[in-house]
Scaffold this motif. Structure first.
Motif, PDB file in Angstrom:
ATOM      1  N   LYS A   1      37.429  40.625  43.259  1.00  0.00           N
ATOM      2  CA  LYS A   1      36.135  39.947  43.304  1.00  0.00           C
ATOM      3  C   LYS A   1      35.682  39.683  41.876  1.00  0.00           C
ATOM      4  N   ILE A   2      35.419  38.427  41.571  1.00  0.00           N
ATOM      5  CA  ILE A   2      35.180  38.011  40.186  1.00  0.00           C
ATOM      6  C   ILE A   2      33.696  38.065  39.841  1.00  0.00           C
ATOM      7  N   SER A   3      33.418  38.509  38.624  1.00  0.00           N
ATOM      8  CA  SER A   3      32.074  38.464  38.049  1.00  0.00           C
ATOM      9  C   SER A   3      32.221  38.205  36.557  1.00  0.00           C
ATOM     10  N   HIS A   4      31.141  37.791  35.922  1.00  0.00           N
ATOM     11  CA  HIS A   4      31.177  37.564  34.478  1.00  0.00           C
ATOM     12  C   HIS A   4      31.560  38.855  33.751  1.00  0.00           C
ATOM     13  N   THR A   5      31.002  39.959  34.211  1.00  0.00           N
ATOM     14  CA  THR A   5      31.273  41.249  33.568  1.00  0.00           C
ATOM     15  C   THR A   5      32.741  41.634  33.707  1.00  0.00           C
ATOM     16  N   LEU A   6      33.311  41.411  34.880  1.00  0.00           N
ATOM     17  CA  LEU A   6      34.718  41.749  35.082  1.00  0.00           C
ATOM     18  C   LEU A   6      35.615  40.929  34.155  1.00  0.00           C
ATOM     19  N   ILE A   7      35.368  39.635  34.046  1.00  0.00           N
ATOM     20  CA  ILE A   7      36.185  38.796  33.161  1.00  0.00           C
ATOM     21  C   ILE A   7      36.099  39.299  31.725  1.00  0.00           C
ATOM     22  N   LYS A   8      34.888  39.619  31.299  1.00  0.00           N
ATOM     23  CA  LYS A   8      34.697  40.149  29.935  1.00  0.00           C
ATOM     24  C   LYS A   8      35.485  41.457  29.760  1.00  0.00           C
ATOM     25  N   ASP A   9      35.366  42.365  30.723  1.00  0.00           N
ATOM     26  CA  ASP A   9      36.041  43.662  30.618  1.00  0.00           C
ATOM     27  C   ASP A   9      37.559  43.510  30.597  1.00  0.00           C
ATOM     28  N   LEU A  10      38.084  42.636  31.433  1.00  0.00           N
ATOM     29  CA  LEU A  10      39.535  42.434  31.460  1.00  0.00           C
ATOM     30  C   LEU A  10      40.036  41.863  30.138  1.00  0.00           C
ATOM     31  N   LEU A  11      39.282  40.928  29.581  1.00  0.00           N
ATOM     32  CA  LEU A  11      39.664  40.374  28.277  1.00  0.00           C
ATOM     33  C   LEU A  11      39.609  41.433  27.185  1.00  0.00           C
ATOM     34  N   GLU A  12      38.559  42.232  27.195  1.00  0.00           N
ATOM     35  CA  GLU A  12      38.428  43.290  26.188  1.00  0.00           C
ATOM     36  C   GLU A  12      39.587  44.272  26.271  1.00  0.00           C
TER      37      GLU A  12
ATOM     38  N   LEU B   1      50.179  49.260  38.899  1.00  0.00           N
ATOM     39  CA  LEU B   1      49.118  48.294  39.143  1.00  0.00           C
ATOM     40  C   LEU B   1      48.922  47.397  37.927  1.00  0.00           C
ATOM     41  N   THR B   2      48.711  46.115  38.179  1.00  0.00           N
ATOM     42  CA  THR B   2      48.360  45.157  37.127  1.00  0.00           C
ATOM     43  C   THR B   2      47.204  44.303  37.621  1.00  0.00           C
ATOM     44  N   PRO B   3      46.097  44.258  36.862  1.00  0.00           N
ATOM     45  CA  PRO B   3      45.854  44.944  35.587  1.00  0.00           C
ATOM     46  C   PRO B   3      45.543  46.431  35.779  1.00  0.00           C
ATOM     47  N   LYS B   4      45.845  47.212  34.751  1.00  0.00           N
ATOM     48  CA  LYS B   4      45.613  48.653  34.811  1.00  0.00           C
ATOM     49  C   LYS B   4      44.130  48.990  34.901  1.00  0.00           C
ATOM     50  N   TYR B   5      43.311  48.031  34.595  1.00  0.00           N
ATOM     51  CA  TYR B   5      41.857  48.207  34.677  1.00  0.00           C
ATOM     52  C   TYR B   5      41.444  48.770  36.034  1.00  0.00           C
ATOM     53  N   PHE B   6      42.202  48.461  37.082  1.00  0.00           N
ATOM     54  CA  PHE B   6      41.837  48.884  38.435  1.00  0.00           C
ATOM     55  C   PHE B   6      42.526  50.174  38.868  1.00  0.00           C
ATOM     56  N   ASN B   7      43.132  50.899  37.921  1.00  0.00           N
ATOM     57  CA  ASN B   7      43.857  52.124  38.279  1.00  0.00           C
ATOM     58  C   ASN B   7      42.996  53.126  39.049  1.00  0.00           C
TER      59      ASN B   7
ATOM     60  N   PRO C   1      40.476  32.067  34.864  1.00  0.00           N
ATOM     61  CA  PRO C   1      41.267  32.996  35.671  1.00  0.00           C
ATOM     62  C   PRO C   1      42.093  33.936  34.797  1.00  0.00           C
ATOM     63  N   LEU C   2      42.246  35.158  35.258  1.00  0.00           N
ATOM     64  CA  LEU C   2      43.066  36.160  34.571  1.00  0.00           C
ATOM     65  C   LEU C   2      43.966  36.833  35.604  1.00  0.00           C
ATOM     66  N   TYR C   3      45.231  37.035  35.254  1.00  0.00           N
ATOM     67  CA  TYR C   3      46.190  37.708  36.138  1.00  0.00           C
ATOM     68  C   TYR C   3      46.332  36.995  37.491  1.00  0.00           C
ATOM     69  N   GLY C   4      46.089  35.707  37.534  1.00  0.00           N
ATOM     70  CA  GLY C   4      46.151  34.996  38.809  1.00  0.00           C
ATOM     71  C   GLY C   4      45.023  35.384  39.748  1.00  0.00           C
ATOM     72  N   ASN C   5      43.998  36.045  39.201  1.00  0.00           N
ATOM     73  CA  ASN C   5      42.841  36.528  39.974  1.00  0.00           C
ATOM     74  C   ASN C   5      43.242  37.480  41.103  1.00  0.00           C
ATOM     75  N   VAL C   6      44.361  38.205  40.880  1.00  0.00           N
ATOM     76  CA  VAL C   6      44.792  39.185  41.882  1.00  0.00           C
ATOM     77  C   VAL C   6      45.197  40.499  41.211  1.00  0.00           C
ATOM     78  N   LEU C   7      45.032  41.570  41.951  1.00  0.00           N
ATOM     79  CA  LEU C   7      45.622  42.861  41.596  1.00  0.00           C
ATOM     80  C   LEU C   7      47.034  42.886  42.167  1.00  0.00           C
ATOM     81  N   THR C   8      48.016  43.161  41.315  1.00  0.00           N
ATOM     82  CA  THR C   8      49.406  43.247  41.768  1.00  0.00           C
ATOM     83  C   THR C   8      49.829  44.711  41.801  1.00  0.00           C
ATOM     84  N   ALA C   9      50.439  45.113  42.918  1.00  0.00           N
ATOM     85  CA  ALA C   9      50.875  46.503  43.064  1.00  0.00           C
ATOM     86  C   ALA C   9      52.320  46.549  43.550  1.00  0.00           C
ATOM     87  N   TYR C  10      53.111  47.442  42.940  1.00  0.00           N
ATOM     88  CA  TYR C  10      54.469  47.662  43.427  1.00  0.00           C
ATOM     89  C   TYR C  10      54.860  49.107  43.125  1.00  0.00           C
ATOM     90  N   LYS C  11      55.861  49.578  43.855  1.00  0.00           N
ATOM     91  CA  LYS C  11      56.281  50.974  43.717  1.00  0.00           C
ATOM     92  C   LYS C  11      57.541  51.073  42.897  1.00  0.00           C
TER      93      LYS C  11
END
Length: 422
Positions: free
Chosen positions: A217-228, A177-183, A161-171
């Motif tokens: 939504k988790i995938s092997h590729t997403l985990i790799k990208d977030l770690l990178e 947004l965290t992670p910024k990967y989803f900006n 798991p990374l970031y609690g497996n959630v996108l966190t957003a606040y104003k």
């Protein structure tokens, strides 16, 4: 004369205990038979661990939907299987490559734990090969509600798991947004859900007032990208790992995770704790493996074997009896130092999900875990009486159509009566 006096004292003590038990039974029966509980399915057991006597029981051997009371079993399994500090990664080094695989540990890049152990370790490695095939459980538990896929309390389960497996957003001045990967994956337009069901496209209002969390939504590729992105270096997905001894990297204290799981009734942590517990049994990560192991070893003496399918209690497939909860709570009471044990449970009137309920007159008297699903409310834990005795109880209520707060009020009255009487 002395012998007669001792018999008299014994008679008085027995009579007093019998009278107290009768009073508790009488008042509790009247409450449970009242109109509020009339059409509900209610079970209650009250137990004294010191003399090993049941003080009161009603439907205590019947099966109920436990909701988050399931976390009591998850707590027990974690205490039995996990070491003092939680395992984060297993790794082995061959040539210049560091092969890593997850343990299910939920703390990596989690905003509440802020543990930098893993990131510091990985940044120091030359070449990282990531194996994700050791996770064999399904991303959702059996019996979870499909429409909860975008809710903060229902993240997907995973082996790393990374970031609690959630996108966190606040104003702030702007939307953060965290992670910024989803900006570039967030849309600001009306949509029935906060995320697309089959992709990581999110729907967030521009002017949100509160911090929101949306499972990705988790995938092997997403985990790799977030770690990178976090490591600022390449990570390679590997489907094999060398057949040589693995080293375990440890992180935050296990109790830290357990306390947050119990206090906040955190479903994600509960699910990942059972997965992480399975890493102590083998390299294969499986919720079912942990459950089966605990039931087949530590809990073979349960009077009613539960149907236990997840770590959090999100599933309505779970079925437990009040007696089973009391048995497990009694085991923990006997095996774990009292101060530590009580520190793991929300405290009535003080902390967690019980902060606004079950307040003591001057000191707390309830240390327990609640469990709530639609039309279901349960409470199991420890009760400290005014005379200083510690009692164990499980109060389970299913299938009511009244307001949950009305059920809580009556339970509170019963527990206060026991506190003041026993």
């Amino acid at each position: 004369m002395i012998k007669t006096f001792l018999y008299l004292v014994l008679f008085i003590l027995i009579s007093s205990c019998t009278s107290t038990k009768a009073k508790i039974s009488s008042i509790t029966n009247k409450k449970i038979e009242s109109n509020l509980f009339k059409n509900n399915f209610t079970g209650f057991i009250l137990y004294n661990p010191k003399n090993k006597k049941v003080i009161y029981k009603n439907n205590s051997e019947k099966y109920f939907t436990p909701a988050s009371n399931t976390k009591i079993f998850t707590l027990y399994a974690s205490l039995k299987l996990l070491p003092k500090h939680s395992p984060i990664l297993k790794y082995t080094v061959k040539d210049t490559i560091t092969y890593i695989e997850g343990t299910g540990n939920p703390t990596l890049l989690h905003k509440h734990f802020k543990d930098t152990t893993t990131i510091g370790f990985l940044k120091a490695q030359k070449n990282i090969f990531l194996n994700l095939t050791n996770f064999t459980s399904k991303r959702y538990g059996d019996g979870w509600a499909w429409e909860d896929y975008d809710t903060y309390f229902s993240p997907e389960r995973s082996g790393l798991p990374l970031y609690g497996n959630v996108l966190t957003a606040y104003k702030k001045d702007s939307l953060i947004l965290t992670p910024k990967y989803f900006n570039h994956s967030v849309l600001h337009k009306p949509y029935p859900f906060k995320r697309d069901m089959v992709s990581n496209t999110f729907y967030v209002e521009q002017n949100i007032k509160d911090t929101i969390e949306i499972p990705f939504k988790i995938s092997h590729t997403l985990i790799k990208d977030l770690l990178e992105n976090e490591l600022e270096k390449k990570v390679t997905i590997s489907y094999v790992i060398p057949e040589q001894k693995k080293i375990t990297l440890f992180g935050v204290a296990t109790d830290t995770i357990l306390k947050r799981m119990m206090y906040e009734s955190d479903n994600f942590l509960a699910e990942q704790l059972l997965i992480m517990a399975s890493s102590s049994l083998s390299d294969t990560l499986s919720t079912n493996k942990s459950i089966k192991h605990i039931l087949d070893t530590e809990l073979t003496d349960l009077k009613q074997k539960p149907r236990w399918v997840d770590g959090s209690g999100l599933s309505r497939y779970n079925l437990f009896t009040p007696e089973s909860f009391v048995q497990v709570l009694d085991k923990m009471y006997l095996e774990i130092p009292r101060k530590k044990l009580l520190s793991l449970f929300p405290v009535g009137g003080v902390s967690g999900s019980l902060k606004n309920w079950y307040k003591g007159n001057t000191t707390p008297y309830i240390y327990a875990k609640s469990g709530t699903l639609g039309n279901n409310y349960n409470l199991s834990g420890y009760l400290i009486t005014n005379s200083g005795k510690t009692l164990i109880f499980s109060f389970m209520n299913n299938h009511f159509i009244q307001k949950t707060s009305d059920i809580k009020i009556e339970i509170q009255k019963i527990l206060e009566m026991i506190r003041d009487t026993y």
